[in-house]
Structures are given as structure tokens and as C-alpha cells.
Design an enzyme around this catalytic site. Sequence first.
Site, PDB file in Angstrom:
ATOM      1  N   CYS A 299       0.876  -1.173   0.000  1.00 15.26           N
ATOM      2  CA  CYS A 299       0.000   0.000   0.000  1.00 15.26           C
ATOM      3  C   CYS A 299       0.911   1.220   0.000  1.00 15.26           C
ATOM      4  O   CYS A 299       2.049   1.136  -0.460  1.00 15.26           O
ATOM      5  CB  CYS A 299      -0.956  -0.020   1.190  1.00 15.26           C
ATOM      6  SG  CYS A 299      -0.143   0.041   2.804  1.00 15.26           S
ATOM      7  N   PHE A 300       0.459   2.357   0.500  1.00 15.62           N
ATOM      8  CA  PHE A 300       1.285   3.549   0.371  1.00 15.62           C
ATOM      9  C   PHE A 300       2.521   3.499   1.274  1.00 15.62           C
ATOM     10  O   PHE A 300       3.640   3.740   0.826  1.00 15.62           O
ATOM     11  CB  PHE A 300       0.477   4.817   0.667  1.00 15.62           C
ATOM     12  CG  PHE A 300       1.266   6.082   0.443  1.00 15.62           C
ATOM     13  CD1 PHE A 300       1.702   6.432  -0.827  1.00 15.62           C
ATOM     14  CD2 PHE A 300       1.604   6.903   1.505  1.00 15.62           C
ATOM     15  CE1 PHE A 300       2.452   7.578  -1.043  1.00 15.62           C
ATOM     16  CE2 PHE A 300       2.346   8.061   1.302  1.00 15.62           C
ATOM     17  CZ  PHE A 300       2.766   8.390   0.020  1.00 15.62           C
TER      18      PHE A 300
END
Length: 364
Positions: A96-97
Site C-alpha cells: 500500500c502507500f
Amino acid sequence: MSRPNCQDFRQLLINDTPLMDMRAPVEFVQGAYPSSRNLPLMLDEERKAVGTCYKEQGQEAAIALGHELINGEVKAERVAQWKAFCEANPNGYLYCFRGGLRSRITQQWLKEAGIDYPFIEGGYKALRRFLIETIDDVATKPMTLIGGNTGCGKTIMVNELANGIDLEGAANHRGSSFGRYVSAQRTQINFENVLAISMLKKQAAGVSHFVYEDEGKIIGSVGVPLPIVQAMKAAPIAIVDDPLDVRLERLLDDYVVKMQRDFCTEFGEQEGWERFTQYLEHGMFSIRKRLGYQRYEKLLLVQQQAIKVMQSSGELSGHYDWLSLLLEQYYDPMYTYQLSKKAERIAYRGEYADVKAWLAENCA
């Protein structure tokens, strides 16, 4: 035993490891990695709602809202997509980020579905930082540039050399007013990501002296990374001096034959021809001020007539008329002027084969 979460970014990127990107589609479009596929935990509106909740009510309420939004059939469908990806790519990773909550939730839901799949520690942000540092590092290594007038095959040569770095290929744009392709140009972030991965692969193959095309600061709509631009200002240049007829053949193939074929393959015969015509006319229009309006009008008419003849009979010779004028009256004088400011950095001149041999011998 499952694989540990990944921190070996170099090997992951060199090997084109399959990556499952859990970020929202809007994040993925802005920038991702060539081997990644977007299978988000949350869609754009869901992410927006959870983000608003987090700001107003805190993390616990945001997590509760996320579970409320992604539940039942919605959850089951997404987990099924993730599971299919993991089974098809058992050597992959998810991210994810920041390698935080979204990665952990996805990993947990996959475990509940019977799959133990690792994630990238630090997520997209850590990978991105590593690639930017790669570009900065490679910019400090020895480099040589390939120069020459338009149509000299500089990009072809860069790709033929084991130590060549194709900036235009990374940008998906040829750098001139006629430089776009049928496929969209990469975003700035994706350009830098592709460029850095190319550099990593060259380094893994033992390259320590890099060869680039003599580029400006901008390729289409993206900017060449500043450390590379600065290093180019001091780099030696090998100039390709191919004759006009050879250069014309290359431009005819690049700007006319291949582009017409690609447009028609992508959009069908009728719309393809329309888009191909628009592509050539827009290329001419974009340099009308520098051409001068009288010369622009003349060249445009010649170009339009050449397109009509090409479409009706397949005859290509009319394109030589506007291409040769464009080279002789616009591109060649402009490059001659630019090169005059770099004369002290010219290390070698010759025709294509000679320059390629010199680079292979002296810049390996």
C-alpha cells in the site's frame, strides 16, 4: 513457511517481481511500478470517506467505517481477486502507500482465505524513495551522450548498446513535436520509475559507464531528472553525421509508416486515418511560430497532400517533400546552433556504424 516481508528493493525491481498494489485507483494512476497491478482494498470514494472519518473522528472510527463499507459480497469479491493474483503470482508481494494498515488488513484477510502473502515494508513510498536515490546515484557515474541531427538514429543506437539508457523510451515519447505515440505518455512519476528500474538492471549487468541520447530538459510533457540534466551539461558527446537520405528514411518509417499502422490497429481504418492525420497536423501546428506562418502554411499543404495520396494509393514519396524541408529549414539549423554551444565537448564524429563502434570501444 511463508516468505518474509520484503526489504530487498533492488532484487525485487530487477526481477520484475509481480506486485499487488492495494492503493486506491486515483493513487495508482498518479504513479506505480511496471510489474504492479491495482487491486485496491478501497475504491476512490471509499478511501475518501474513510479519510474524512479519520480526520473528524480518529483512527478507530475510520477502521470501523472501512469494515462497514467493505463487507459481505464486496469483501468476498475483492478477496477473491487478491487470491487469484496470489495463486497466479506465488513469488509476488503486496503493498500500500506506506506498508501500513491497508497492507496488514489485506494480508490478514488473505490469511483467513488460506493464503499467507508478504507485503513490502515501507510500501510504495519506500520503493519510490529507493528509485529516486538510484537516479541520483547513477547521475554521478561516467556518462557519454549521443548527438546528431534529427533522424540520425540516436535512440536506436542507445537501445543497441549494452550500456545505453533510453530516456525517450522511459518517457514513451520521442522528444520532438512529432514525438508522441498512439499510447499515452507516461506520467512524471512513472517515467522516473521506469528510468530508475532500467538503470538498476544495467548496473546488475555490470554497467558502470552509461550512454544517453543528447536530450533537452523536457521530453514531451515530462522533465528529465535534474541530476541527469546537470551531469549531461559536462558529458562528452559522440556525434552521428548520417546523410540526409538515410535520415529521411528513418523519419518516414517512424513518423509516417509506423504511426499510420499503429493508429489504424488501435482505432480501426477510418478513425485510425483521421487520428493519424490529426497527429501529423498537430506536430506541424506546434512549431508554427518557430517555422514562421508563411513557411508553416506551405509545409502543411504539402503534408496534407501527401496524406491524401498515401491513403488513396499507398504511395509514400510525397512525405519526403515536407520531411526534407522540415529537416533542412528547421531541425538542422536549430541543432547546429545548439551544438555550437557544446563544441568543446565533442569527443568523436562519424556515421552511425562508426559512432557505435567508437562508443562500444571507449565507453564500455
